[in-house]
Structures are given as structure tokens and as C-alpha cells.
Design a protein around this motif. Sequence first.
Motif, PDB file in Angstrom:
ATOM      1  N   LEU A   1       0.929  -1.161  -0.106  1.00  0.00           N
ATOM      2  CA  LEU A   1      -0.157  -0.089  -0.048  1.00  0.00           C
ATOM      3  C   LEU A   1       0.881   1.320   0.050  1.00  0.00           C
ATOM      4  O   LEU A   1       1.961   1.261   0.579  1.00  0.00           O
ATOM      5  CB  LEU A   1      -0.832  -0.190   1.349  1.00  0.00           C
ATOM      6  CG  LEU A   1      -1.872  -1.028   1.541  1.00  0.00           C
ATOM      7  CD1 LEU A   1      -2.520  -1.143   2.820  1.00  0.00           C
ATOM      8  CD2 LEU A   1      -3.000  -0.869   0.452  1.00  0.00           C
TER       9      LEU A   1
ATOM     10  N   GLU B   1      -3.442   3.538  -0.916  1.00  0.00           N
ATOM     11  CA  GLU B   1      -4.212   3.972   0.444  1.00  0.00           C
ATOM     12  C   GLU B   1      -4.741   5.562   0.141  1.00  0.00           C
ATOM     13  O   GLU B   1      -3.762   6.566   0.157  1.00  0.00           O
ATOM     14  CB  GLU B   1      -2.990   3.969   1.650  1.00  0.00           C
ATOM     15  CG  GLU B   1      -3.629   4.604   3.022  1.00  0.00           C
ATOM     16  CD  GLU B   1      -4.948   3.746   3.318  1.00  0.00           C
ATOM     17  OE1 GLU B   1      -6.036   4.647   3.422  1.00  0.00           O
ATOM     18  OE2 GLU B   1      -4.990   2.471   3.554  1.00  0.00           O
TER      19      GLU B   1
ATOM     20  N   ASN C   1      -8.981  -2.389   0.396  1.00  0.00           N
ATOM     21  CA  ASN C   1      -7.955  -2.609   0.836  1.00  0.00           C
ATOM     22  C   ASN C   1      -7.927  -3.282   2.216  1.00  0.00           C
ATOM     23  O   ASN C   1      -7.026  -4.228   2.580  1.00  0.00           O
ATOM     24  CB  ASN C   1      -7.311  -1.198   1.245  1.00  0.00           C
ATOM     25  CG  ASN C   1      -6.653  -0.445   0.153  1.00  0.00           C
ATOM     26  OD1 ASN C   1      -6.562  -1.116  -1.223  1.00  0.00           O
ATOM     27  ND2 ASN C   1      -6.381   0.769   0.160  1.00  0.00           N
TER      28      ASN C   1
END
Length: 173
Positions: free
Chosen positions: A9, A124, A147
Motif C-alpha cells: 500500500l 491508500e 484494501n
Amino acid sequence: MLAKFTLVLGGAASGKSAFAEELVVSTGKSRIYLATSQVLDDEMRDKVRRHVSQRGGGWRTVEAPFELSDALAAAGSDEIVLLDCASMWLSNHLLAGNDLPDRQAALLEAIEACPADVVVVSNEVGHGIVPDNALARRFREAQGRLNIALAARAELVVMVTAGLPMTLKGTLP
């Protein structure tokens, strides 16, 4: 030895793709680059060229902006797949009006069933401000859910900020 499923991420231009590429190369396995972007303008064409140049040789590229299941299923157990990136893939489905929970479930199932090791790169997006329009808010929420689901299933989760990796789950090799 790298985990069977790794999630990398980071924010935009954080160094997450370069870090993920280094992880994949370090395995010594045959490499598959699963590209999810659609080249719709010159800016994206330039970005793709930069990424290809940055990666260097030794990669087999599979372009799959929507359907990832077949490409993941076709990978061999002696290979490693770099899916770059889940955010672009999600954006493609959002803009096409596809059922996001259905597509997310199919992606998670395909990653689990993939015979190869898999490294997924994703943005992210939860560290910024609340977007000022409905489409951007919908994307941010869907990306956060994706995520969370990816991280729950991954054995290794790494956050990259300013080119620096921080392990959130698991252990780097």
C-alpha cells in the motif's frame, strides 16, 4: 522467502510500485506483470512508459484492466504475479458502472486460487480529506473496503511512504 500473498500500500507517487517490483525480482521467480491501467491519453501513455522503463526486462506483461481471474489462474506455481494496481482496476470498474462488491469478491477468490505467489499494489486513500464530489467519495469508500479485504487475506502487508517501507503485517524476507 516471500509470502504467498503480499499487499503493498501507499499514496500516489510514494514508491510503492518500485518497492513491489524489487520484492518480486528478489524472489528469482519468473515474473508476470498484471497491468490494470487503460491508456486513454498521453499522460497515461507517458506514465506507462516510465513504469516499463523502471521495471526493466524479464517481465511478461498481461494487460487486464477489468478481468483478472483468467490471468491469475494461468500463472504457474513457479511464477510470481505483480498486480499493479488494484486502485486502477477498481476505478475502471467504478467508471464502467460494474457491481463493485461482486467484482471485489471475484478478485479475492482469484487471488486465493492463483497457483503463483501474488503481490498486489494498491493506493491508500484514507489519509486525505473528504472529497468534494459523490464519485470521488464513492471511490474512496470502495477503495478502503477493497484494501481492508485484501489486507485481511494477505500474509504480508507493507505500507510505503516516501519510498520507505513499513511492515504492517507479517515479516519481510
